[in-house]
Design a protein around this motif. Structure first.
Motif, PDB file in Angstrom:
ATOM      1  N   ALA A 181       0.819  -1.210   0.000  1.00  0.00           N
ATOM      2  CA  ALA A 181       0.000   0.000   0.000  1.00  0.00           C
ATOM      3  C   ALA A 181       0.852   1.258   0.000  1.00  0.00           C
ATOM      4  CB  ALA A 181      -0.936   0.007   1.207  1.00  0.00           C
ATOM      5  N   VAL A 182       2.137   1.131   0.355  1.00  0.00           N
ATOM      6  CA  VAL A 182       3.085   2.250   0.290  1.00  0.00           C
ATOM      7  C   VAL A 182       4.190   1.872  -0.683  1.00  0.00           C
ATOM      8  CG1 VAL A 182       4.697   3.718   1.554  1.00  0.00           C
ATOM      9  CG2 VAL A 182       2.583   2.947   2.667  1.00  0.00           C
ATOM     10  N   GLN A 183       4.176   2.502  -1.835  1.00  0.00           N
ATOM     11  CA  GLN A 183       5.192   2.273  -2.858  1.00  0.00           C
ATOM     12  C   GLN A 183       6.127   3.473  -2.921  1.00  0.00           C
ATOM     13  OE1 GLN A 183       5.656  -0.499  -4.816  1.00  0.00           O
ATOM     14  NE2 GLN A 183       3.970  -1.531  -3.731  1.00  0.00           N
ATOM     15  N   PHE A 184       7.409   3.204  -3.062  1.00  0.00           N
ATOM     16  CA  PHE A 184       8.411   4.268  -3.147  1.00  0.00           C
ATOM     17  C   PHE A 184       9.223   4.083  -4.419  1.00  0.00           C
ATOM     18  CE2 PHE A 184      12.870   5.600  -1.970  1.00  0.00           C
ATOM     19  CZ  PHE A 184      12.643   6.956  -2.097  1.00  0.00           C
ATOM     20  N   ILE A 185       9.198   5.067  -5.283  1.00  0.00           N
ATOM     21  CA  ILE A 185       9.971   4.998  -6.530  1.00  0.00           C
ATOM     22  C   ILE A 185      11.404   5.394  -6.217  1.00  0.00           C
ATOM     23  CG2 ILE A 185      10.196   5.875  -8.886  1.00  0.00           C
ATOM     24  CD1 ILE A 185       7.191   6.365  -8.873  1.00  0.00           C
TER      25      ILE A 185
END
Length: 421
Positions: A181-185
């Protein structure tokens, strides 16, 4: 997640994971979400030293690149700042959950029941610069409001953001919220940011938070709907009927408390009669607090050590201890100046005349307006939102500090007993 793994995952794949996680997140109970936020807050505090170590790397690189002091202040983290945004997550956990709220409801003549209900937006794409605290704030607000989030921070805070997201992911493993639910590019490639602009199939809304050039790039190039945040060329108008002590105290707070933030005052608009009467107080206060004044001709005639203001000064978001001073002869002239140069963020009037204040509040077009108070209160935490995902200066959907309700939309739910039309 290791760097080598991150580099093999495309932005589209991350967005798809976020969308899948949003389906799970959207049906969790309030207590499940709240417990997850508390778990993340505890983890951030417990491992704050790893965040500080990562932040130090970013600060050293910033010094090598010659970043301005205002930028370095926004980038910098310490134990107090980390504990502040951890506490912000706990405050968000304590706030009412907007999801499922029945905003309105009625029954048609045929017996069909209609309810307007708050629901999550779905997947939020967040593009931001410098401030690593936004990583925790945005994630917390998104999760509490039932949204997954794809984070793309600026390259200047890459190491700080990595450290914060790593802790968030580890903490979420022990909660009902999926870590996806928390994506970091995790990329320095500008192409990764550009990809977010066009992912309408996976991203429901984009929120840019940063300088004018970043916001402009997102607004002009995105095909995904944008919740536009704005820069803060904030004004304080000191009316001829302003209390001198009150005016000076508010101005100094708005200018010097944290000059590098968007709700700091950048321009003092002052009635010429007030200036002539209280010029010594104003000059002394500016000198005491190290404020560099850029003024028009009348300001230069009344105040010492004033630099000549140019057209650029009236529009400038200094983010420093610089202050533009514009003298006017009426409320109408003050409003005209704000209309011309303001960014619709935060504007204040200092006056003991309630009619003048009311007219100012009615006529000035901005997200936040103040009478006899500092612009520094345009902040989600200060206004009781726990945290904010940004300050919207647009007029559709959300305006001002954006807390939980701003991250929702609505559904109309109809319940019948065989009705047909």
């Amino acid at each position: 997640m290791t760097e080598s793994v991150i580099q093999t995952i495309t932005v589209e794949e991350q967005a798809k994971k976020a969308k899948k996680a949003a389906k799970v997140l959207g049906i969790l109970t309030t207590e499940e979400k709240n417990q997850a936020l508390r778990t993340v807050a505890d983890a951030l505090e417990a491992d704050y030293q790893s965040i500080i170590a990562a932040n130090l790397v970013d600060l050293q690189k910033g010094e090598e690149k010659g970043f301005e002091q205002a930028f370095m202040d926004r980038l910098s983290l310490n134990k107090d700042r980390i504990f502040d945004f951890a506490e912000g997550l706990r405050q968000v956990a304590e706030l009412p959950d907007p999801i499922g709220d029945v905003m309105s409801g009625w029954t048609l003549e045929n017996g069909l029941k209609v309810e307007e209900v708050r629901v999550p937006l779905g997947v939020i794409g967040m593009i931001y610069e410098a401030r690593p605290n936004v990583t925790a704030d945005a994630a917390g607000l998104a999760l509490k409001s039932g949204n997954a989030i794809v984070l793309k921070g600026g390259s200047s805070a890459l190491n700080s953001n990595r450290a914060i997201v790593k802790i968030i992911h580890q903490a979420l493993e022990n909660t009902a919220i999926p870590r996806d639910a928390v994506q970091f590019i995790d990329s320095l490639d500008r192409e990764a940011t550009q990809q977010l602009f066009t992912m309408k199939d996976h991203i429901d809304v984009l929120i840019p938070r940063g300088g004018a050039s970043l916001i402009k790039a997102v607004v002009e190039n995105a095909t995904v709907p944008v919740l536009e945040t704005g820069v803060g060329n904030c004004h304080i108008y000191v009316d001829q009927e302003a209390d001198a002590e009150k005016a000076i105290n508010i101005l100094i707070n708005a200018k010097t408390d944290r000059p590098a933030v968007c709700n700091a005052a950048e321009t003092l608009i002052v009635h010429q009669n007030w200036l002539k009467e209280h010029k010594d107080l104003l000059a002394e206060a500016c000198k005491k607090h190290g404020i560099t004044v850029h003024g028009d001709e009348l300001a230069r005639a009344e105040l010492p050590d004033v630099q000549q203001a140019t057209e650029k000064d009236w529009a400038n978001e200094y983010l420093s201890l610089d202050l533009a001073v514009k003298t006017v002869s009426s409320l109408e002239e003050a409003i005209e100046h704000i209309d011309l140069y303001g960014t619709k963020h935060s504007e204040a009037i200092i006056t003991e005349n309630t009619d003048t204040a009311k007219k100012f509040m009615q006529l000035v077009d901005a997200a936040a307006l103040y009478h006899n108070a500092s612009t520094r209160f345009t902040d989600g935490g200060a206004l009781g939102f726990g945290a904010e995902i940004g300050i919207s200066t647009q007029k559709l959907h959300a305006r001002g500090p954006m807390g939980l309700p701003a991250l929702t939309t609505r559904k109309y739910l109809m319940s019948g007993n065989g009705q047909v039309r």
